[in-house]
Design an enzyme around this catalytic site. Structure first.
Site, short mmCIF file in Angstrom:
data_model
loop_
_atom_site.label_atom_id
_atom_site.label_comp_id
_atom_site.label_asym_id
_atom_site.label_seq_id
_atom_site.Cartn_x
_atom_site.Cartn_y
_atom_site.Cartn_z
NE ARG A 12 -88.70 10.98 -7.70
CZ ARG A 12 -88.88 10.99 -8.89
NH1 ARG A 12 -89.81 10.60 -9.59
NH2 ARG A 12 -89.32 9.33 -8.18
NE ARG A 22 -93.83 -3.66 -8.62
CZ ARG A 22 -95.10 -4.29 -9.93
NH1 ARG A 22 -94.97 -5.49 -9.46
NH2 ARG A 22 -96.29 -3.61 -10.06
N GLY A 59 -103.47 -6.65 -14.28
CA GLY A 59 -104.59 -7.18 -13.63
C GLY A 59 -106.07 -7.05 -13.40
CG PHE A 89 -89.15 5.35 -28.36
CD1 PHE A 89 -88.64 3.63 -28.80
CD2 PHE A 89 -89.14 6.50 -28.86
CE1 PHE A 89 -87.74 3.76 -29.93
CE2 PHE A 89 -88.49 6.48 -30.81
CZ PHE A 89 -87.70 4.98 -31.17
CG LEU A 90 -92.50 6.03 -22.79
CD1 LEU A 90 -93.77 5.49 -21.92
CD2 LEU A 90 -93.68 7.15 -22.36
CB SER A 103 -97.43 -11.11 -18.47
OG SER A 103 -97.68 -11.83 -18.18
CB CYS A 159 -92.48 -1.25 -16.64
SG CYS A 159 -94.33 -2.59 -16.48
CG ASP A 185 -103.18 -14.07 -8.04
OD1 ASP A 185 -102.55 -12.40 -8.51
OD2 ASP A 185 -102.06 -14.31 -7.13
P1 NAD Z 1 -98.09 -8.61 -10.25
O1 NAD Z 1 -96.55 -8.68 -9.75
O2 NAD Z 1 -98.78 -7.36 -9.52
O3 NAD Z 1 -99.05 -9.55 -10.58
C1 NAD Z 1 -98.60 -10.31 -11.17
C2 NAD Z 1 -99.89 -11.70 -10.37
O4 NAD Z 1 -99.78 -13.05 -11.20
C3 NAD Z 1 -99.61 -11.79 -9.03
O5 NAD Z 1 -100.33 -11.12 -7.40
C4 NAD Z 1 -98.97 -13.79 -8.73
O6 NAD Z 1 -99.20 -13.61 -7.83
C5 NAD Z 1 -99.69 -14.12 -10.34
N1 NAD Z 1 -99.39 -15.20 -10.81
C6 NAD Z 1 -98.55 -15.34 -11.13
N2 NAD Z 1 -98.04 -16.39 -11.59
C7 NAD Z 1 -99.54 -17.39 -11.34
C8 NAD Z 1 -99.85 -18.16 -12.29
N3 NAD Z 1 -99.53 -18.78 -12.85
N4 NAD Z 1 -101.43 -18.76 -11.31
C9 NAD Z 1 -101.59 -17.35 -11.74
N5 NAD Z 1 -101.91 -16.37 -10.41
C10 NAD Z 1 -100.42 -16.10 -11.02
O7 NAD Z 1 -97.33 -7.82 -11.31
P2 NAD Z 1 -97.90 -6.66 -12.37
O8 NAD Z 1 -97.31 -5.77 -12.79
O9 NAD Z 1 -99.55 -6.61 -12.46
O10 NAD Z 1 -97.74 -6.84 -14.25
C11 NAD Z 1 -97.77 -7.70 -14.58
C12 NAD Z 1 -97.33 -8.09 -15.76
O11 NAD Z 1 -97.66 -7.08 -16.62
C13 NAD Z 1 -96.18 -7.86 -16.31
O12 NAD Z 1 -95.48 -8.75 -17.21
C14 NAD Z 1 -95.56 -6.63 -16.32
O13 NAD Z 1 -94.40 -6.30 -17.00
C15 NAD Z 1 -96.65 -6.36 -17.02
N6 NAD Z 1 -97.21 -4.30 -16.98
C16 NAD Z 1 -97.20 -4.10 -15.57
C17 NAD Z 1 -97.21 -2.76 -15.38
C18 NAD Z 1 -97.21 -1.77 -14.60
O14 NAD Z 1 -98.05 -0.75 -14.39
N7 NAD Z 1 -97.32 -2.67 -13.47
C19 NAD Z 1 -97.99 -1.73 -17.55
C20 NAD Z 1 -97.81 -2.33 -17.78
C21 NAD Z 1 -97.06 -3.82 -18.08
C1 UDX Z 2 -94.49 3.26 -17.36
C2 UDX Z 2 -94.80 3.68 -18.58
O1 UDX Z 2 -95.48 5.01 -18.46
C3 UDX Z 2 -96.55 2.23 -19.45
O2 UDX Z 2 -96.95 3.26 -20.47
C4 UDX Z 2 -95.54 1.27 -19.28
O3 UDX Z 2 -97.57 0.54 -19.28
C5 UDX Z 2 -95.65 0.96 -17.71
O4 UDX Z 2 -94.26 1.79 -17.29
P1 UDX Z 2 -95.21 3.70 -14.61
O5 UDX Z 2 -93.82 2.62 -14.68
O6 UDX Z 2 -96.19 3.23 -14.00
O7 UDX Z 2 -95.55 3.34 -16.14
O8 UDX Z 2 -95.05 4.80 -14.76
P2 UDX Z 2 -94.26 6.43 -15.04
O9 UDX Z 2 -94.94 7.69 -15.05
O10 UDX Z 2 -93.99 6.16 -16.41
O11 UDX Z 2 -93.21 6.54 -14.57
C6 UDX Z 2 -92.07 5.50 -14.66
C7 UDX Z 2 -90.92 6.83 -13.30
O12 UDX Z 2 -89.83 7.32 -14.08
C8 UDX Z 2 -90.63 6.73 -12.61
O13 UDX Z 2 -90.06 6.84 -11.64
C9 UDX Z 2 -91.30 8.35 -12.04
O14 UDX Z 2 -91.08 9.05 -10.79
C10 UDX Z 2 -90.02 8.68 -13.57
N1 UDX Z 2 -90.89 9.67 -14.72
C11 UDX Z 2 -90.87 9.90 -15.27
C12 UDX Z 2 -89.03 10.93 -14.24
O15 UDX Z 2 -88.17 10.64 -13.75
N2 UDX Z 2 -89.09 11.37 -15.16
C13 UDX Z 2 -90.59 11.97 -15.82
O16 UDX Z 2 -90.43 13.19 -16.93
C14 UDX Z 2 -91.38 11.19 -15.87
#
Ligand code: NAD
Ligand code: UDX
Length: 480
Positions: free
Chosen positions: A447, A342, A13, A222-223, A127, A272, A33
């Site tokens: 790594r 995480r 967000g 897939f990734l 999300s 994720c 939030d």
């Molecule tokens: P996050 O935990 O960092 O953030 C989520 C936020 O939502 C928290 O701050 C929480 O307090 C807030 N929240 C929860 N319930 C609420 C409510 N009812 N009202 C207001 N706020 C509320 O999570 P994130 O990493 O930002 O991920 C969010 C979503 O996006 C997840 O579904 C995740 O799978 C997806 N996503 C994450 C990534 C990533 O790289 N982290 C990438 C792509 C998609």
């Molecule tokens: C992933 C997806 O890439 C992104 O598109 C989606 O929106 C959220 O999930 P993220 O988890 O932030 O993103 O990082 P990413 O670069 O995908 O790495 C994920 C994990 O895989 C890390 O622990 C990284 O170190 C590991 N990784 C990545 C490997 O071990 N080998 C690789 O070749 C690539």
């Protein structure tokens, strides 16, 4: 002026809305939030997440057309477009525990939208959610609608942490799914016009709702599958004398395979991949597709195997015990350029070493001791729930200490485990480190970032994932 409100000021967000605000100066963006500390941090000089380039973007728009607030209801009521970017963790109890997505936070956000809305809204799923979630949200909203028109869109986010700002500036694609009705198509166009301010039209893909929802799970599966494939190969490389980096390079040259995401590692982490694959597995099982579920489950099994294999290698090479020995752990975040821990593989590796009674000295440039202690004591999947819903304050693990540089971590240590590929670990003075370690001195590179030959010249015994083994390691086989 179009008003956007995003519920959830997290890793997705916050950066996503900051970039929308930057690229669309005529749009007002408010990120809300329920977490007061998070919003306070977004309004301060120390943002709640570390992400290269993010500070700069936020500074340019905060207070102009970008705002962070805890007044969730007010801003939701005023918005034309509402993004929902709350956490969607893995369920820890009840039906589907350990696999299914927990939509508690999603549902409460949807019910709140229904409660406070007084004008038509476009509600955007940001999300990552199970396929068909849009239908559930639609039901909640329309059954409580008070005559308001809601259009639900799926607009999954593909950014990766550490490169989030660049990914948002130059996305491979933006995906928008909606209903195939005139209202649905109009909503798609409204959201498309926001992204079209900076994303080329041919990169904005529109689909039906279910394709958009499933594409997000499929992309992550897939990734992750590529990483588990190369990690599976790394085990075979070690057994045969092949070098996984050479194998990755050779296969990646095939344009049908491509070079990306073929780096062997101690295992993938992050919030994720595991969560989304487990969710996919559950959906397959619920749809009577056990073979498909088993196929994807294997990606996670290989990832777990890779972490166990690493721990076993460390213990086996150090005379089959690390009890009482100091091990330096370099890197705790799940990848470089983020402070996010995480599902980091470091948690399982550290727990494995602690299980053999090691003493750990951990250094990560972006992770503090509180976070490490919390991660090492928390139950599986509890991390993705708000702090007030997490178990009572965890007791700290006594055999773990955190230090603020690699040299202190390695002082008097028997071995070093490199678990995150931070650039600074590539340029460490390994001679100095060697001189201050117990002998024989070991480096376990999870790594593949250090020059193993140079380290061997200094006197280290080196293990690099998927590379030909040191004679020492051959004599100390690890059973996975
Ligand atoms: P996050 O935990 O960092 O953030 C989520 C936020 O939502 C928290 O701050 C929480 O307090 C807030 N929240 C929860 N319930 C609420 C409510 N009812 N009202 C207001 N706020 C509320 O999570 P994130 O990493 O930002 O991920 C969010 C979503 O996006 C997840 O579904 C995740 O799978 C997806 N996503 C994450 C990534 C990533 O790289 N982290 C990438 C792509 C998609
Ligand atoms: C992933 C997806 O890439 C992104 O598109 C989606 O929106 C959220 O999930 P993220 O988890 O932030 O993103 O990082 P990413 O670069 O995908 O790495 C994920 C994990 O895989 C890390 O622990 C990284 O170190 C590991 N990784 C990545 C490997 O071990 N080998 C690789 O070749 C690539």
């Amino acid at each position: 002026m179009v008003k956007i409100c995003c519920i959830g000021a997290g890793y997705v967000g916050g950066p996503t809305m900051a970039v929308i605000a930057l690229k669309c100066p005529k749009v007002e963006v408010v990120v809300v939030d329920i977490s007061v500390p998070r919003i306070t941090a977004w309004n301060s000089d120390t943002l709640p997440i570390y992400e290269p380039g993010l500070d700069d973007v936020v500074k340019q728009c905060r207070g102009k057309n970008l705002f962070f607030s805890t007044d969730v209801e007010k801003h939701v009521a005023e918005a034309d477009i509402i993004f929902v970017s709350v956490n969607t963790p893995t369920k820890t109890r009840g039906l589907g525990a350990g696999k299914a997505a927990d939509l508690t936070y999603w549902e409460s956000a949807a019910r709140m939208i229904a409660d406070v809305s007084k004008s038509d809204k476009i509600v955007v799923e940001k999300s990552t959610v199970p396929v068909k979630t849009a239908e559930a949200i639609e039901k909640i909203l329309t059954h409580n609608s008070k005559g308001i028109n809601y259009q639900i869109l799926s607009n999954p986010e593909f950014l990766a942490e550490g490169t989030a700002i660049q990914d948002l500036f130059h996305p491979d694609r933006v995906l928008i799914g909606g209903r195939e009705t005139p209202g649905g198509q109009k909503a798609i166009q409204a959201l498309k016009s926001v992204y079209a301010e900076w994303v080329p039209e041919d990169r904005i893909i529109t689909t039906n709702l279910w394709s958009a929802e499933l594409s997000k799970l499929a992309a992550n599966a897939f990734l992750a599958q590529r990483i588990s494939s190369v990690n599976a190969m790394s085990a075979l490389c070690e057994a045969t004398g092949a070098d996984v980096a050479e194998v990755s390079h050779a296969i990646g040259k095939d344009s049908r395979i491509g070079p990306k995401f073929l780096n062997a590692s101690v295992g993938f982490g992050g919030s994720c991949f595991q969560k989304d694959i487990l969710n996919l597995v559950y959906i397959c099982e619920c749809n009577g597709l056990p073979e498909v579920a088993t196929y994807w489950k294997q990606v996670i099994k290989v990832n777990d195997y890779q972490k166990t294999r690493f721990v076993n290698r460390v213990v086996a090479s150090m005379f089959n015990t690390v009890s009482g020995k100091k091990i330096a752990v370099l890197g705790f975040a799940f990848k470089k350029d983020t402070g996010d821990t995480r599902e980091t593989p470091a948690i399982d590796v550290c727990k494995g070493l602690l299980g053999d009674n090691a003493r750990l000295s951990i250094y990560d440039p972006q992770v503090n001791e509180d976070q490490m202690q919390r991660d090492l004591t928390m139950n599986k999947f509890d991390w993705d729930h708000p702090i007030h819903l997490q178990p009572m304050s965890p007791t700290s693990v006594k055999q773990v200490s955190m230090v603020w540089d690699a040299y202190t971590a390695a002082k008097d240590a028997h071995g070093i485990c490199i678990l995150t590929e931070w650039d600074e670990f590539k340029t460490l003075d390994f001679q100095k480190i060697f001189d201050n370690m117990q002998k024989p001195a070991f480096v376990f590179d999870g790594r593949n970032i250090v020059d193993a030959d140079k380290l061997r010249e200094i006197g280290f015994i080196v293990y690099s994932i998927g590379k030909p083994l040191d004679p020492w390691l051959k004599d100390m086989p690890a059973v996975a």
